[in-house]
Scaffold this motif. Structure first.
Motif, PDB file in Angstrom:
ATOM      1  N   HIS A 144      42.596 -28.460 -23.394  1.00 48.74           N
ATOM      2  CA  HIS A 144      41.583 -29.086 -22.555  1.00 48.74           C
ATOM      3  C   HIS A 144      41.890 -30.556 -22.282  1.00 48.74           C
ATOM      4  N   ALA A 145      42.657 -31.199 -23.164  1.00 46.76           N
ATOM      5  CA  ALA A 145      42.977 -32.611 -22.949  1.00 46.76           C
ATOM      6  C   ALA A 145      43.781 -32.820 -21.675  1.00 46.76           C
ATOM      7  N   THR A 146      44.534 -31.815 -21.236  1.00 48.04           N
ATOM      8  CA  THR A 146      45.357 -31.976 -20.032  1.00 48.04           C
ATOM      9  C   THR A 146      44.580 -31.724 -18.747  1.00 48.04           C
ATOM     10  N   ALA A 147      43.283 -31.448 -18.846  1.00 44.51           N
ATOM     11  CA  ALA A 147      42.454 -31.348 -17.640  1.00 44.51           C
ATOM     12  C   ALA A 147      42.385 -32.738 -17.017  1.00 44.51           C
ATOM     13  N   ALA A 148      43.024 -32.916 -15.879  1.00 37.94           N
ATOM     14  CA  ALA A 148      43.195 -34.256 -15.322  1.00 37.94           C
ATOM     15  C   ALA A 148      43.324 -34.195 -13.808  1.00 37.94           C
ATOM     16  N   TYR A 149      43.101 -35.353 -13.185  1.00 35.84           N
ATOM     17  CA  TYR A 149      43.115 -35.457 -11.717  1.00 35.84           C
ATOM     18  C   TYR A 149      43.897 -36.701 -11.321  1.00 35.84           C
ATOM     19  N   ASN A 150      44.701 -36.579 -10.277  1.00 34.20           N
ATOM     20  CA  ASN A 150      45.471 -37.709  -9.760  1.00 34.20           C
ATOM     21  C   ASN A 150      44.829 -38.199  -8.463  1.00 34.20           C
ATOM     22  N   PRO A 151      44.179 -39.362  -8.476  1.00 29.53           N
ATOM     23  CA  PRO A 151      43.495 -39.840  -7.268  1.00 29.53           C
ATOM     24  C   PRO A 151      44.437 -40.100  -6.099  1.00 29.53           C
ATOM     25  N   VAL A 160      58.086 -30.772 -10.628  1.00 27.71           N
ATOM     26  CA  VAL A 160      57.731 -31.173 -11.986  1.00 27.71           C
ATOM     27  C   VAL A 160      56.915 -32.456 -11.917  1.00 27.71           C
ATOM     28  N   ILE A 161      55.740 -32.412 -12.532  1.00 30.81           N
ATOM     29  CA  ILE A 161      54.877 -33.592 -12.551  1.00 30.81           C
ATOM     30  C   ILE A 161      54.566 -33.957 -13.996  1.00 30.81           C
ATOM     31  N   TYR A 162      54.255 -35.227 -14.213  1.00 31.77           N
ATOM     32  CA  TYR A 162      54.071 -35.751 -15.558  1.00 31.77           C
ATOM     33  C   TYR A 162      52.652 -36.262 -15.742  1.00 31.77           C
ATOM     34  N   LEU A 163      52.130 -36.065 -16.943  1.00 33.86           N
ATOM     35  CA  LEU A 163      50.780 -36.489 -17.242  1.00 33.86           C
ATOM     36  C   LEU A 163      50.629 -37.997 -17.067  1.00 33.86           C
ATOM     37  N   GLY A 164      51.680 -38.734 -17.372  1.00 31.98           N
ATOM     38  CA  GLY A 164      51.628 -40.190 -17.288  1.00 31.98           C
ATOM     39  C   GLY A 164      51.800 -40.753 -15.897  1.00 31.98           C
ATOM     40  N   GLN A 165      51.927 -39.892 -14.890  1.00 34.39           N
ATOM     41  CA  GLN A 165      52.139 -40.371 -13.527  1.00 34.39           C
ATOM     42  C   GLN A 165      50.813 -40.463 -12.761  1.00 34.39           C
ATOM     43  N   GLY A 166      49.894 -41.242 -13.286  1.00 30.83           N
ATOM     44  CA  GLY A 166      48.670 -41.522 -12.557  1.00 30.83           C
ATOM     45  C   GLY A 166      47.541 -40.534 -12.738  1.00 30.83           C
ATOM     46  N   TYR A 167      47.648 -39.632 -13.688  1.00 30.97           N
ATOM     47  CA  TYR A 167      46.573 -38.660 -13.899  1.00 30.97           C
ATOM     48  C   TYR A 167      45.437 -39.270 -14.713  1.00 30.97           C
ATOM     49  N   LYS A 168      44.206 -38.969 -14.283  1.00 31.23           N
ATOM     50  CA  LYS A 168      43.011 -39.488 -14.924  1.00 31.23           C
ATOM     51  C   LYS A 168      42.274 -38.329 -15.610  1.00 31.23           C
ATOM     52  N   PRO A 169      41.736 -38.561 -16.809  1.00 29.17           N
ATOM     53  CA  PRO A 169      41.158 -37.470 -17.589  1.00 29.17           C
ATOM     54  C   PRO A 169      39.823 -36.967 -17.043  1.00 29.17           C
ATOM     55  N   LEU A 170      39.633 -35.651 -17.149  1.00 31.60           N
ATOM     56  CA  LEU A 170      38.380 -34.991 -16.787  1.00 31.60           C
ATOM     57  C   LEU A 170      37.520 -34.737 -18.020  1.00 31.60           C
ATOM     58  N   ASP A 171      37.807 -35.438 -19.101  1.00 30.33           N
ATOM     59  CA  ASP A 171      37.057 -35.311 -20.360  1.00 30.33           C
ATOM     60  C   ASP A 171      37.049 -33.867 -20.850  1.00 30.33           C
ATOM     61  N   PHE A 172      38.231 -33.274 -20.911  1.00 27.66           N
ATOM     62  CA  PHE A 172      38.426 -31.934 -21.478  1.00 27.66           C
ATOM     63  C   PHE A 172      37.761 -30.830 -20.637  1.00 27.66           C
ATOM     64  N   MET A 173      37.354 -31.140 -19.422  1.00 31.34           N
ATOM     65  CA  MET A 173      36.583 -30.206 -18.608  1.00 31.34           C
ATOM     66  C   MET A 173      37.447 -29.456 -17.605  1.00 31.34           C
TER      67      MET A 173
END
Length: 404
Positions: free
Chosen positions: A348-355, A383-396
């Motif tokens: 769930h931690a990887t639930a994320a959005y890139n604005p 291939v995309i990386y979590l550290g490339q601008g992704y913002k967390p969705l709070d495990f949602m």
């Protein structure tokens, strides 16, 4: 105030407590815990959850299970009372209160406000339309391979999603113009129940709880429970990488599911089964000691990425039906699994959005601590990386799966 409204009172104002200490003063499971509003209960239990022993966490799992599974009448639209949950062929006339909570379709699939004053349990199966496609890191929209998984949430979670505008892709994009992270309110409760339809003429396993939906009879295989207990100081970074806990995770499974005993005893990493008399005592406080819930039990609990937060040993927690894709060598035969790569917190931690790209991070099933180089392949093959601008969705994950 209705029973349901009381159960779902806005919740859980909790201050972060020192990590990895152990503290217990008896307030969490003291007299009257079942009737406390959610915010008071969580405030009393944050040390129990995050700084206590595995045994204390196992008891808290049963306490959360009991709170969300208190029963209401199986009231039908015409005012009559239905059979409710059926146990060993006997109607109880009752259903767990979460069967009157909004589902994913009630939250994301409609602009119609959910009627919280109406305690009618739903009559039709309302599965989430997510399908865990791990082959290429995709998020697809087919029904979840026959499992009929229903996601439900309490009012605290529902109101936040609606009021923050997190139920459509357009609204998510707008949200991240002024926010760097989703921060669900403390007290948010998200559940996912697994049902399996019974073909005509077949009987459920002994002890399984059954409900008659309009589309047929389904027996209940288990439920995930996740509860937001405290916010993190810096959610933008902490949700992805910190071992400081914010959510409490547990998953209950039918005790006679194929292979579940082996998985619990050899592959799950953090569990401490309670004596039957202690389980009965917890259920009795919720008035459900005779409802048949003893046929289910926690596979374990989880509060962070790794055991003791050291970054070394991943915590393994999952359900053999809902996370069957994480079992090996044959996902359909958990009794033969030699490996189970499931982790509620890490997944769930990887639930994320890139604005910038207006895309969600692809679904994946990591275990252990994450880092900025963690990557997946999206449906275009990139291939995309979590550290490339992704913002967390709070495990949602529902925000990523369900917004259209």
């Amino acid at each position: 105030m209705s029973r349901l409204a009381y159960c779902l009172a806005p919740t859980l104002a909790v201050l972060a407590s020192p990590a990895f200490a152990q503290s217990y003063d008896g307030t969490c499971d003291g007299p009257g815990w079942i009737d406390k509003p959610d915010d008071v209960f969580a405030a009393d239990c944050v040390d129990f959850a995050f700084n206590g022993s595995l045994e204390e966490r196992e008891k808290l799992a049963w306490m959360f299970f009991t709170r969300v599974s208190r029963v209401i009448d199986d009231t039908q639209p015409d005012g009559t009372i239905g059979d409710g949950i059926v146990r060993d062929g006997t109607p109880t006339k009752k259903v767990p209160v979460w069967m009157a909570w909004p589902t994913d379709p009630d939250t994301f699939g409609t602009r119609k406000p959910f009627d919280w004053d109406n305690e009618l349990p739903r009559r039709e199966m309302e599965p989430s339309v997510e399908k865990k496609d791990i082959e290429a890191g995709r998020i697809a929209t087919a029904d979840p391979d026959g499992a009929n998984e229903e996601v439900t949430r309490n009012r605290t979670a529902y109101d936040y999603l609606i009021n923050a505008g997190l139920t459509t892709k357009i609204d998510v994009a707008e949200f991240f113009k002024t926010h760097d992270a989703v921060d669900m309110p403390v007290g948010s409760v998200e559940l996912k129940a697994s049902w399996l339809q019974l073909p005509k003429g077949e009987v459920p396993p002994d002890g399984a709880l059954v409900f008659h939906f309009e589309s047929g009879d389904y027996w209940w295989r288990g439920i995930h429970i996740m509860v937001k207990m405290q916010s993190l100081p810096n959610p933008v970074e902490d949700i992805f990488y910190s071992e400081e806990p914010s959510w409490f995770w547990t998953t209950f499974e039918f005790n006679d599911n194929s292979g579940v005993r082996k998985v619990r005893e050899t592959l799950i990493t953090q569990r401490a089964p309670l004596p039957p008399e202690e389980i009965d005592s917890v259920l009795a406080e919720g008035g459900v000691a005779d409802f048949g819930y003893q046929a289910y039990a926690p596979n374990g609990t989880q509060i962070r990425f790794t055991v003791d937060g050291t970054g070394e040993v991943p915590v393994i927690l999952g359900h053999t039906d809902m996370e069957d894709f994480a079992g090996s060598p044959n996902t359909a035969q958990p009794q033969y699994w030699t490996r189970f790569e499931a982790s509620c917190h890490a997944c769930h931690a990887t639930a994320a959005y890139n604005p910038k790209t207006e895309t969600f991070f692809p679904f994946s099933v990591p275990t252990g601590a994450l880092h900025k180089g963690y990557n997946m392949t999206d449906k275009a093959g990139t291939v995309i990386y979590l550290g490339q601008g992704y913002k967390p969705l709070d495990f949602m994950w529902p925000i990523a799966f369900q917004t259209k």
